[in-house]
Motif scaffolding. Structure first.
Motif, PDB file in Angstrom:
ATOM      1  N   GLY B  35      31.816 -54.998  37.975  1.00 49.66           N
ATOM      2  CA  GLY B  35      33.032 -55.755  38.240  1.00 49.66           C
ATOM      3  C   GLY B  35      33.688 -55.315  39.528  1.00 49.66           C
ATOM      4  O   GLY B  35      34.156 -56.133  40.333  1.00 49.66           O
ATOM      5  N   LEU B  36      33.720 -54.009  39.749  1.00 53.68           N
ATOM      6  CA  LEU B  36      34.328 -53.485  40.971  1.00 53.68           C
ATOM      7  C   LEU B  36      33.442 -53.735  42.183  1.00 53.68           C
ATOM      8  O   LEU B  36      33.938 -53.880  43.300  1.00 53.68           O
ATOM      9  N   TYR B 283      44.175 -55.502  42.173  1.00 50.26           N
ATOM     10  CA  TYR B 283      43.399 -54.928  41.082  1.00 50.26           C
ATOM     11  C   TYR B 283      44.314 -54.145  40.136  1.00 50.26           C
ATOM     12  O   TYR B 283      44.232 -54.300  38.914  1.00 50.26           O
ATOM     13  N   VAL B 284      45.195 -53.346  40.717  1.00 49.15           N
ATOM     14  CA  VAL B 284      46.060 -52.507  39.889  1.00 49.15           C
ATOM     15  C   VAL B 284      47.045 -53.362  39.086  1.00 49.15           C
ATOM     16  O   VAL B 284      47.387 -53.033  37.953  1.00 49.15           O
ATOM     17  N   ARG B 286      46.500 -56.457  38.022  1.00 48.05           N
ATOM     18  CA  ARG B 286      45.816 -57.605  37.421  1.00 48.05           C
ATOM     19  C   ARG B 286      46.229 -57.870  35.980  1.00 48.05           C
ATOM     20  O   ARG B 286      46.132 -58.991  35.500  1.00 48.05           O
ATOM     21  N   THR B 287      46.693 -56.831  35.284  1.00 46.36           N
ATOM     22  CA  THR B 287      47.074 -57.042  33.885  1.00 46.36           C
ATOM     23  C   THR B 287      48.568 -57.329  33.723  1.00 46.36           C
ATOM     24  O   THR B 287      49.030 -57.601  32.625  1.00 46.36           O
ATOM     25  N   VAL B 289      50.621 -59.766  33.792  1.00 44.82           N
ATOM     26  CA  VAL B 289      50.642 -61.228  33.841  1.00 44.82           C
ATOM     27  C   VAL B 289      52.042 -61.724  34.188  1.00 44.82           C
ATOM     28  O   VAL B 289      53.021 -61.321  33.574  1.00 44.82           O
TER      29      VAL B 289
END
Lengths: 420, 334
Positions: B35-36, B283-284, B286-287, B289
């Motif tokens: 994924g990375l 990326y950091v 991303r969660t 929302v």
């Protein structure tokens, strides 16, 4: 560059590299340890967040219930949630990240474009994906992949059930048009509905329906007035709407100002369940809509009753909509397949999902082994404005047996439909 | 007149940085999960996208708000040639770059003759929106759904072949192509043509007076940046395996601007650092929302207000504070 400068760069570079490698989430190990993680990729922002939040809540309730019952094979379950924004590129990035972190089982995906985009990556990276409402028939036909499953309504079953209902209830209404978003899902649903009209009207009423060119609505806009004006110029008696989620609410609100829906003798909505009704309340035009799950009609099913109670406790909403039920069903299907095969390995899960019969909030369903499509009854409701707290009420409910409207499986082959 | 750090000095240093980046890039598949690796591949592509933009903005002072149209042109050209026409990868990539160059040449020919400064920027935005609408309404290009399930074909050169669909091989291919494109952009910056562009940026009238054909140079660099942007876009199609009209959306055009502002527009490596930093932030967050865009926006606001020279500007001030400044970088003025 002088030596001191070079040393500084080396120093800062080393520090940066060290801090990068220590970032949380840089999962260097591929195998899962601890709880069993299931990826949930669904829209949690943008106009489709309306639907994505149901998916998230439904999946979370299923996970809570399973964990309270001891987990899957004794392992607790955890969701890794990512926002796909109903955007294929964002969904792909999320899927690659989760697959790369060793998470092979996924659910969510309510957009057809997203699901079609995920097919190659799920195959290449050895993952399983369950869609909770994407309506593309291609995933069971020319784009069929063993790695993708639809545990809910098939678009052909839904669209044909709606067409048959129209022929049964409104035999005099033979002049039809559509309000169709110009994307994969919209075009799919319109084609199937037309196919159903052309089959059921002659068979049930002896009349051949007249199909007008549908109004193609632009995608990703918030102003539908041009399309609405275009629709006003048509002389149709029945209309099929395939806009969905936040876009549908916007379109219905704008159409109200023009009196568009009042011009039709019957409005048949593909899949918005109570979303438009909740948005418009007493200004709602009466219409038929398709439901993945209508809680009221499933009273007495213990699983449904518990789901409604848990949903109310979690969200204060007493009436979970169908996407929540599909996410719930997808998690239970994965759980049963894992327990049946005693493995979370992709190959085993796929083998055990195929042909699986499992309990859901709408009763027992079976995943057809040939094309990974659930055989499930279609639930249709007629909603109209009413002086209730909600502002609307369900005036009629119709359940159509899934087997009677679902087309035979033909994975790998393009679906052949009648055209007007 | 003081030289900016952009002038073709420090060639050896830049070559070492490029080699170091390439080495780190090639190590990525051994360190990170799949994924990375995907994100790392996007960072390389975005770095080329950002550097191409800064060749225009930082070097020659031409501000384009519509670079996404060339990016999308490259991506769609590769998708059409590899998927629908079944062409081999390398000719498809070359055609994609040429397509971007041709598109930029045509648009630059119209826009640069008619306008400059902010008017030119708005004109590029309008052209980009036109391309976006054309792509979203063309059945051959998949309309709003775009083209999906794009292949990662086999790379062959003479009798030698490389299957890019297997494992991380396409990531290595991206690194190699990106390094070559970055080297090309760095080389252009240091040539007489690159120096003439910097003269144009600093004072177009004086440059004209000195005999530099300002209009022609601007057109040439716009065309070149269009071609390298399309080359970056051409790598996206087989990497993401999908192209959608969003690639041509105006928001895509803001990405290289953000990379450049974040990293530092006065420095050659600014957009590269910006692309890495912004990808890390994405990326950091991303969660988070609903909050990720807010966090990203606030961070950018902070950088623009507190670090007007970008991250490399701060680094440069740190490293030169203890010794006399040899070079004082100048911010490009659009």
């Amino acid at each position: 560059m002088n030596p001191a400068n070079r040393r500084d760069i080396l120093k800062y570079g080393a520090a940066a590299a060290a801090s990068t490698l220590s970032l949380p989430g840089l999962n260097l190990a591929h195998a899962q340890a601890g709880p069993l993680k299931i990826g949930l990729i669904t829209p949690l922002s943008g106009p489709q967040e309306f639907i994505g939040s149901y998916v998230k809540n439904g999946a979370e309730i299923a996970v809570d219930q399973i964990n309270k019952a001891g987990g899957i094979q004794g392992r607790q379950v955890a969701l890794e949630i990512r926002d796909d924004k109903a955007n294929p590129a964002a969904a792909l990035a999320a899927a690659r990240e989760l697959l790369g972190a060793g998470i092979n089982l996924h659910t969510g995906g309510i957009s057809s474009a997203v699901v079609l985009a995920l097919i190659p990556v799920m195959q290449q990276e050895n993952g399983v994906f369950m869609t909770c409402g994407a309506g593309t028939e291609k995933m069971n036909h020319e784009n069929y992949s063993p790695n993708l499953f639809r545990p809910g309504d098939a678009p052909d079953a839904r669209g044909r059930a709606q067409a048959r209902l129209m022929a049964e209830k409104y035999p005099q209404i033979t002049r039809w048009t559509g309000l169709i978003p110009d994307h994969e899902y919209g075009r799919t649903m319109w084609s199937i509905f037309v196919d159903g009209l052309l089959e059921f009207y002659p068979a049930l009423t002896g009349k051949k329906p007249e199909i007008l060119d549908p109004i193609l609505l632009p995608y990703g806009v918030s102003d539908y007035r041009n399309s609405i004006t275009q629709a006003l110029r048509q002389q149709a008696d029945g209309v099929y709407n395939a806009t969905y989620g936040g876009d549908a609410i916007t379109m219905f609100q704008q159409a109200r100002g023009f009196g568009l829906m009042q011009r039709y003798k019957v409005v048949c909505d593909a899949a918005n369940e109570f979303l438009v009704a909740r948005g418009m309340k007493q200004q709602l035009p009466p219409h038929w809509t398709g439901m993945h799950y209508y809680a009221e009609a499933n009273k007495g099913n213990a699983m449904s009753d518990r789901f409604v109670a848990d949903y109310l406790a979690k969200t204060k909403d007493p009436e979970p909509l169908g996407w929540a039920a599909e996410a719930h069903a997808s998690i239970y299907a994965l759980a049963k397949a894992i327990e049946k095969g005693k493995s979370t390995d992709t190959k085993s899960v796929i083998a055990n999902l195929k042909g699986l019969t499992w309990d859901t909030v709408t009763g027992s369903r079976t995943l057809r082994a040939e094309d990974n499509q659930a055989i499930k009854d279609v639930e249709l409701v007629y909603i109209e404005p009413a002086a209730t707290d909600k502002g609307y009420r369900v005036a009629q409910y119709q359940k159509v047996e899934g087997k009677s409207v679902l087309l035979p499986a033909s994975p790998g082959k393009k679906l052949v439909l009648r055209t007007a | 007149m003081q030289a900016s750090l952009f002038v073709g000095s420090h060639l050896r240093r830049d070559l070492l940085i490029l080699l170091a980046l390439a080495a780190v890039g090639l190590l990525v598949p051994h360190l990170l999960n799949r994924g990375l690796i995907f994100i790392a591949g996007m960072v390389w592509i975005n770095a080329v996208f950002g550097l191409s933009f800064n060749l225009l903005f930082g070097t020659s002072g031409v501000l384009s708000f519509g670079q996404a149209m060339f990016y999308a042109a490259g991506a769609y050209a590769t998708a059409v040639f590899t998927q629908q026409l079944g062409w081999p990868l390398v000719p498809s990539l070359l055609i994609a770059a040429i397509a971007g160059g041709l598109l930029a040449g045509c648009i630059g020919f119209v826009a640069l003759r008619r306008s400059e400064g902010v008017y030119f920027s708005i004109l590029t935005l309008a052209f980009a929106e036109l391309v976006h609408l054309l792509v979203a309404n063309t059945g051959f290009l998949g309309k709003n759904d775009g083209l999906s399930a794009l292949p990662r074909p086999r790379f062959s050169l003479g009798g030698w072949g490389w299957d890019l669909s297997r494992g991380d091989t396409f990531y290595y291919f991206i690194v190699l192509v990106s390094v070559a494109l970055i080297a090309l952009l760095r080389w252009v910056t240091g040539t007489g043509f690159g120096r003439a562009l910097q003269a144009i940026r600093q004072d177009p009238e004086r440059a004209e007076f000195l005999g530099i054909p300002v209009q022609r140079h601007r057109w040439m660099v716009f065309t070149l940046a269009g071609a390298t942007t399309a080359a970056a876009g051409s790598l996206v199609a087989p990497w993401a395996q999908i192209v959608t009209p969003e690639l041509a959306h105006w928001s895509q055009s803001t990405n290289p601007i953000l990379y450049t502002l974040l990293g530092g527009s006065a420095y050659f490596w600014g957009p590269v650092l910006g692309a890495i930093a912004l990808s890390t932030v994405f990326y950091v967050t991303r969660t988070l929302v609903g909050l990720s865009d807010l966090v990203t926006g606030l961070l950018l606001l902070l950088v623009v207000l507190a670090l007007p020279g970008g991250m490399l500007g701060v680094l440069s001030r740190w490293t030169t504070r203890s010794r006399p400044a040899h070079h004082k970088p100048q911010e490009p003025r659009p």
